[in-house]
Structure formats: structure tokens, C-alpha cells
Design a protein around this motif. Sequence first.
Motif, PDB file in Angstrom:
ATOM      1  N   PRO A  29      43.461  17.611  41.771  1.00  0.00           N
ATOM      2  CA  PRO A  29      43.742  16.687  42.865  1.00  0.00           C
ATOM      3  C   PRO A  29      44.172  17.448  44.127  1.00  0.00           C
ATOM      4  N   PRO A  30      44.093  16.813  45.303  1.00  0.00           N
ATOM      5  CA  PRO A  30      44.473  17.489  46.544  1.00  0.00           C
ATOM      6  C   PRO A  30      45.851  18.141  46.516  1.00  0.00           C
ATOM      7  N   ALA A  31      46.835  17.511  45.882  1.00  0.00           N
ATOM      8  CA  ALA A  31      48.188  18.083  45.837  1.00  0.00           C
ATOM      9  C   ALA A  31      48.225  19.418  45.101  1.00  0.00           C
ATOM     10  N   ALA A  32      47.290  19.639  44.170  1.00  0.00           N
ATOM     11  CA  ALA A  32      47.224  20.912  43.452  1.00  0.00           C
ATOM     12  C   ALA A  32      46.461  21.965  44.243  1.00  0.00           C
ATOM     13  N   VAL A  33      45.543  21.521  45.096  1.00  0.00           N
ATOM     14  CA  VAL A  33      44.737  22.437  45.905  1.00  0.00           C
ATOM     15  C   VAL A  33      45.513  22.879  47.151  1.00  0.00           C
ATOM     16  N   LEU A 110      40.460  18.383  52.698  1.00  0.00           N
ATOM     17  CA  LEU A 110      40.568  18.020  51.290  1.00  0.00           C
ATOM     18  C   LEU A 110      40.408  16.515  51.195  1.00  0.00           C
ATOM     19  N   GLU A 111      39.475  16.086  50.359  1.00  0.00           N
ATOM     20  CA  GLU A 111      39.204  14.660  50.186  1.00  0.00           C
ATOM     21  C   GLU A 111      39.299  14.319  48.701  1.00  0.00           C
ATOM     22  N   ALA A 112      40.217  13.389  48.373  1.00  0.00           N
ATOM     23  CA  ALA A 112      40.357  12.969  46.979  1.00  0.00           C
ATOM     24  C   ALA A 112      39.063  12.309  46.526  1.00  0.00           C
TER      25      ALA A 112
END
Length: 166
Positions: A29-33, A110-112
Amino acid sequence: MAKQLRREGLGFVDRAPVRIEASIDLAAPPAAVWPAIAEAEQWPAWFGGMKVCRYTTPPPHGVGAGRHVEVKGLVVEEELLAFDADERYAFVVLQANLPAFAALVEVVTLEARDGGTRVTYVQALEVAGWLKPLTPILRRQLTSALRAGLAGLDRWLESNPPPRSG
């Protein structure tokens, strides 16, 4: 001696003479990237050829922060144009040791997507006059570098999984 580049804003991405773009779909997910993008010192771990990436201004980092980057033989000084957590990171190159560019803005979005993230990396640039005849070659090289960098990001995420919640 450092060459000053023309300062451009985010609007340059839509009107730049040369635009390079690459995307990758990641399982995270974006928060991990986001930490791989927002934490400057992480870039050399995933972006091939990058030897140094560090902030030149004190934390907290955000719009207006400076970065020093060394990629292969290129040494640049940058300023952040966007720092939108889990969404967008952008910078303008202000100085470079090589006189290859007149202007350069880079944007990482970054796009979920379906539990993961689509990462799109755009380089918007204007090459120096002497380099214009070589633009097709430069375009191929930069596209290849972006694709390789994003593949490196995927590998970095596999070896640096986010902590499990719960």
C-alpha cells in the motif's frame, strides 16, 4: 563548476519539451511505499546508480527542503516542490555539475490500487542546446533508468516489508 538550471515549478511537467515516464504496480500500500520515497537516504538502496541522496536542510522535510544527489557522474542540488504523504513527491534540480539540462523537474506519484500502489515517475526536462541532437538517445537512457529504478523499488519493498499491524 556547478551549472545553474532554470527554476521551474510543477506546471513544467505539462509543458516540458521532453517528458519521460515510467510506472510500476506494487503489492504494498502507499503507506509502505512512501518511506522509500520520502526518506532521502533510502533512495540509493533502490535506485540503481545512485550513490548519495541526502537532505541538505534540517527536518522536518517538506516543500522547500533541499537535497543533494549523486547518480553515476551527475551531481545535483534539488529543492522539493511537493511532499504529500503517501501521494506525491516532486523536486526541481537547481544546480548540476554537468551542463546537460536547462531545466529539470521530477515527480513521483503514488496511487492506491487494489490493495497495492501504482507508482509513476515522471521526468520533465529541457536539454541544453548542445545536447538537443542527442535527445532520442537521452530519452531511451532516462526511460531505461526510471524503469530500472522502479524495479529496484519493488525489490527494496520485498526485502523491507512494512511492520504488520494488529
